[in-house]
Write a protein that holds these residues in place. Structure first.
Motif, short mmCIF file in Angstrom:
data_model
loop_
_atom_site.label_atom_id
_atom_site.label_comp_id
_atom_site.label_asym_id
_atom_site.label_seq_id
_atom_site.Cartn_x
_atom_site.Cartn_y
_atom_site.Cartn_z
N GLY A 225 -12.85 -31.31 32.08
CA GLY A 225 -13.31 -32.63 32.48
C GLY A 225 -12.19 -33.60 32.79
N VAL A 226 -11.03 -33.11 33.18
CA VAL A 226 -9.88 -33.95 33.51
C VAL A 226 -9.15 -33.37 34.71
N GLU A 227 -8.39 -34.21 35.40
CA GLU A 227 -7.50 -33.72 36.45
C GLU A 227 -6.22 -33.22 35.81
N LEU A 228 -5.78 -32.06 36.25
CA LEU A 228 -4.57 -31.46 35.69
C LEU A 228 -3.36 -31.61 36.61
N ILE A 229 -3.62 -31.78 37.93
CA ILE A 229 -2.50 -31.90 38.88
C ILE A 229 -2.76 -33.03 39.86
N GLN B 83 0.45 -32.00 31.72
CA GLN B 83 1.68 -31.77 30.95
C GLN B 83 1.36 -31.29 29.54
N ALA B 84 0.30 -31.89 28.93
CA ALA B 84 -0.11 -31.47 27.60
C ALA B 84 -0.59 -30.02 27.62
N LEU B 85 -1.39 -29.67 28.64
CA LEU B 85 -1.89 -28.30 28.73
C LEU B 85 -0.74 -27.32 28.95
N LYS C 140 2.37 -27.57 27.93
CA LYS C 140 3.09 -27.39 26.66
C LYS C 140 2.33 -26.42 25.74
N HIS C 141 1.02 -26.63 25.62
CA HIS C 141 0.24 -25.76 24.75
C HIS C 141 0.11 -24.36 25.33
N ALA C 142 0.03 -24.26 26.65
CA ALA C 142 -0.08 -22.94 27.29
C ALA C 142 1.17 -22.10 27.03
N LEU C 143 2.34 -22.75 27.10
CA LEU C 143 3.59 -22.04 26.80
C LEU C 143 3.58 -21.51 25.36
N TYR C 144 3.15 -22.36 24.44
CA TYR C 144 3.13 -21.99 23.02
C TYR C 144 2.16 -20.83 22.77
N LEU C 145 0.95 -20.94 23.35
CA LEU C 145 -0.07 -19.93 23.11
C LEU C 145 0.27 -18.59 23.74
#
Length: 291
Positions: free
Chosen positions: A44-48, A62-64, A66-71
């Motif tokens: 429900g948000v724009e990512l780019i 940017q938040a996604l 960061k978390h995507a790299l970690y996961l």
């Protein structure tokens, strides 16, 4: 979202172009663009943000990222761990050892550590019957025990048997290099305890079958205490060769028993018809190499 979509998004964020990201992922541009749209709809948000041909991440993007790299890093580490444990290059070697059957173990563990440096260890010392119980309870996988025992539900590699020696203090004066049981009966003896080690009666039987009466003044299940006592000169003992090798720092001397048929037999065991870890399999192979 799933891990596949997270990897798609990482490529988009780092390449800053859908086309370049699609090439990196070895896929065509339309399906990748569709996956990005599905992620934005799900969250429900724009990512780019598109500025010409270049893509910039929104704050949410940017938040996604960061978390995507970690996961994805966690997933990769988990995959690697599982594969390495499956190959036996990592994991834990869980092995039990009887008090009187561990002389060979330190050297074998040194070799094993050289071959498999990432494997960790759980080593438990106990008497043989308890080690069988620990294997059945899955606390350990392998054990080095004293033989003979009832082992119908275990696989067994019989290890080299070892002789027993008559042990005295360093101050003991003797020109003889070997003693008979008739000689030994004249000296005060402290023997390995009837409890746990199971050697007391085996030693006594050697005297009885010769019609001899040993001068047993005590018994002790702790080998360190027993050897310390003998080293003081107050008593003598009869122990397997492995005990002598393991405790060379004590002030004692060991003599062959000239008329002895007493041997300490040991074996490496594990349960039949039960999965054995790769680390345990590698240790079994090492043991077989060294027999």
């Amino acid at each position: 979202m799933d891990i596949r979509q997270l990897r798609y998004f990482i490529a988009i964020a780092e390449e800053k172009q859908i086309t370049a990201a699609a090439q990196r992922l070895h896929m065509t541009q339309p399906p990748l663009g569709q996956q990005l749209k599905l992620m934005e709809q799900e969250l429900g948000v724009e990512l780019i943000l598109r500025t010409g041909k270049v893509i910039e991440l929104t704050e949410a993007g940017q938040a996604l990222y960061k978390h995507a790299l970690y996961l994805t890093k966690l997933i990769e580490e988990a995959e690697n761990d599982v594969k390495e444990i499956g190959k036996g290059t990592r994991g834990k070697l869980r092995i039990g050892v009887n008090t009187l059957s561990s002389a060979q173990l330190p050297q074998l563990l040194r070799i094993f550590k050289t071959r498999y440096p990432e494997v960790t260890y759980k080593i438990q010392q106990n008497e043989s019957a308890q080690l069988l119980r620990l294997i059945r309870e899955h606390t350990i996988e392998l054990a080095i025990i004293r033989l003979p025992m009832e082992l119908s539900d275990f696989e067994v590699i019989q290890l080299q048997s070892e002789p027993f020696y008559f042990v005295t203090a360093k101050s003991f004066a003797s020109e003889s290099q070997a003693f008979t049981y008739a000689d030994i009966q004249r000296y005060p003896l402290i023997l390995p305890s009837t409890e746990g080690l199971g050697l007391y009666h085996s030693i006594i039987d050697r005297f009885n079958e010769r019609g001899l009466q040993p001068n047993v003044i005590g018994e002790c299940s702790d080998m360190v205490t027993l050897l310390d006592w003998v080293s003081s000169g107050d008593a003598t003992t009869i122990v397997p060769e492995s005990i002598i090798k393991l405790h060379r720092e004590y002030a004692f001397q060991a003599y062959e028993i000239a008329d002895s048929q007493l041997k300490l037999a040991t074996g490496l065991i594990w349960l039949k018809d039960r999965h054995v870890s790769k680390a345990a399999q590698h240790f079994i192979e090492l043991m077989q190499e060294n027999q």
